[in-house]
Design a protein around this motif. Structure first.
Motif, PDB file in Angstrom:
ATOM      1  N   THR A  52       0.409   6.590   0.616  1.00  0.00           N
ATOM      2  CA  THR A  52      -1.020   6.856   0.418  1.00  0.00           C
ATOM      3  C   THR A  52      -1.280   7.887  -0.672  1.00  0.00           C
ATOM      4  O   THR A  52      -2.444   8.194  -0.965  1.00  0.00           O
ATOM      5  CB  THR A  52      -1.656   7.349   1.736  1.00  0.00           C
ATOM      6  N   GLY A 153     -10.241   4.544   5.606  1.00  0.00           N
ATOM      7  CA  GLY A 153      -9.248   4.129   4.620  1.00  0.00           C
ATOM      8  C   GLY A 153      -8.088   5.088   4.491  1.00  0.00           C
ATOM      9  O   GLY A 153      -7.425   5.153   3.450  1.00  0.00           O
ATOM     10  N   ARG A 237      -6.339  -5.275   7.153  1.00  0.00           N
ATOM     11  CA  ARG A 237      -6.289  -4.513   5.906  1.00  0.00           C
ATOM     12  C   ARG A 237      -5.115  -3.549   5.864  1.00  0.00           C
ATOM     13  O   ARG A 237      -4.769  -3.037   4.804  1.00  0.00           O
ATOM     14  CB  ARG A 237      -7.594  -3.727   5.715  1.00  0.00           C
ATOM     15  N   TYR A 238      -4.503  -3.285   7.015  1.00  0.00           N
ATOM     16  CA  TYR A 238      -3.476  -2.248   7.109  1.00  0.00           C
ATOM     17  C   TYR A 238      -2.083  -2.833   7.347  1.00  0.00           C
ATOM     18  O   TYR A 238      -1.931  -3.913   7.940  1.00  0.00           O
ATOM     19  CB  TYR A 238      -3.804  -1.282   8.247  1.00  0.00           C
ATOM     20  N   PRO A 260      -3.219   1.572   4.445  1.00  0.00           N
ATOM     21  CA  PRO A 260      -3.827   0.395   3.803  1.00  0.00           C
ATOM     22  C   PRO A 260      -2.807  -0.466   3.064  1.00  0.00           C
ATOM     23  O   PRO A 260      -1.884   0.054   2.432  1.00  0.00           O
ATOM     24  CB  PRO A 260      -4.839   1.017   2.818  1.00  0.00           C
TER      25      PRO A 260
END
Length: 267
Positions: A52, A153, A237-238, A260
């Motif tokens: 991330t 997010g 989405r993850y 994500p």
């Protein structure tokens, strides 16, 4: 053990005596720190930070901050010298956290205001982490905690210091009270009330045994953690992974981590 029972824990109750709760938390903080309970998950957390691009861990439900300094050292050793941790809780403990901040030269900080793990303020960035506390949430709020991270997010990880085995229940009822009686005089800061409720009126050992066993029964095994994550992230989405990691000397840590999918694509 796949069975999950959300039984009664004394420390959750608002009427529970504060000195007894504090003594129980002091004992758990001492054990988590000195047994290096969460050191095995440092590579997972480090990977999440790298994926991330986030140097900051935002610890939710931090309690007294037990084990946080050890996790920070492990992250630094894992090649993340700039890693930092911010402690938050619905019931902040700034006195305990201030000590950690001083001990680490500010690498561990804290948010003095109350923070609801199900609705984290947008002004608190970081890879969200929950240590030794996810089992306190029933399925609906547990899912809501994960959904709030997905909505923001941000990466998220939950870590429990046991593998959820029947042997751990046995140890919680036999070895834990003996260890508690042996180490309480060495727990710092010193507290007369802690010694009183350990040796003269042994409420701390009795309630620690019960709550320790119930915590194991309340834990979500990896497959249930993944099910919660997928309900919290219906669009997929993850990237999610769950499982157990083992210490070199035997004990396990159960975990769920997610970030994500686009973070995977960027590496």
């Amino acid at each position: 053990m796949k069975l999950r029972l959300h039984l009664f824990e004394f420390e959750d109750q608002p009427w529970f005596p504060a000195p007894v709760r504090a003594g129980m938390m002091d004992y758990l903080r001492f054990m988590i720190t000195h047994l290096h309970t969460y050191r095995p998950v440092a590579p997972l957390l480090a990977e999440g930070l790298r994926r991330t691009g986030q140097p900051q861990v935002l610890e939710l439900c931090a309690g007294g901050g037990g084990g946080t300094e050890d996790v920070l050292r492990a992250l630094h050793a894992a090649g993340l010298p700039n890693a930092r941790i911010t402690l938050t809780d619905l019931y902040p403990q700034p006195a305990a956290w201030r000590h950690l901040q001083e001990q680490t030269g500010g690498a561990i900080g804290y948010e003095p205001a109350a923070v609801n793990a199900l609705q984290v303020p947008a002004g608190l960035p970081g890879f969200r982490a929950v240590f030794s506390a996810f089992h306190h949430f029933r399925p609906a709020p547990a899912e809501a905690l994960l959904r709030d991270a997905v909505r923001a997010g941000t990466g998220v990880g939950v870590f429990e210091g046991a593998g959820k085995h029947w042997l751990e229940l046995l140890l919680a009822g036999t070895v834990m009270p003996v260890a508690l009686l042996c180490i309480m005089p060495f727990v710092r800061p010193f507290s007369l009330s802690r010694l009183f409720f350990t040796y003269l009126v042994p409420l701390i050992p009795l309630f620690t045994i019960w709550d320790g066993m119930v915590s194991i029964l309340r834990m979500y095994p990896p497959e249930q953690l993944l099910a919660l994550a997928r309900r919290a992230d219906p669009a997929g989405r993850y990237h999610w992974q769950a499982g157990r990691v083992r210490h070199s000397w035997g004990p396990e840590v159960t975990y769920l981590v997610g970030w994500p999918q686009q973070a995977d694509a960027q590496l």
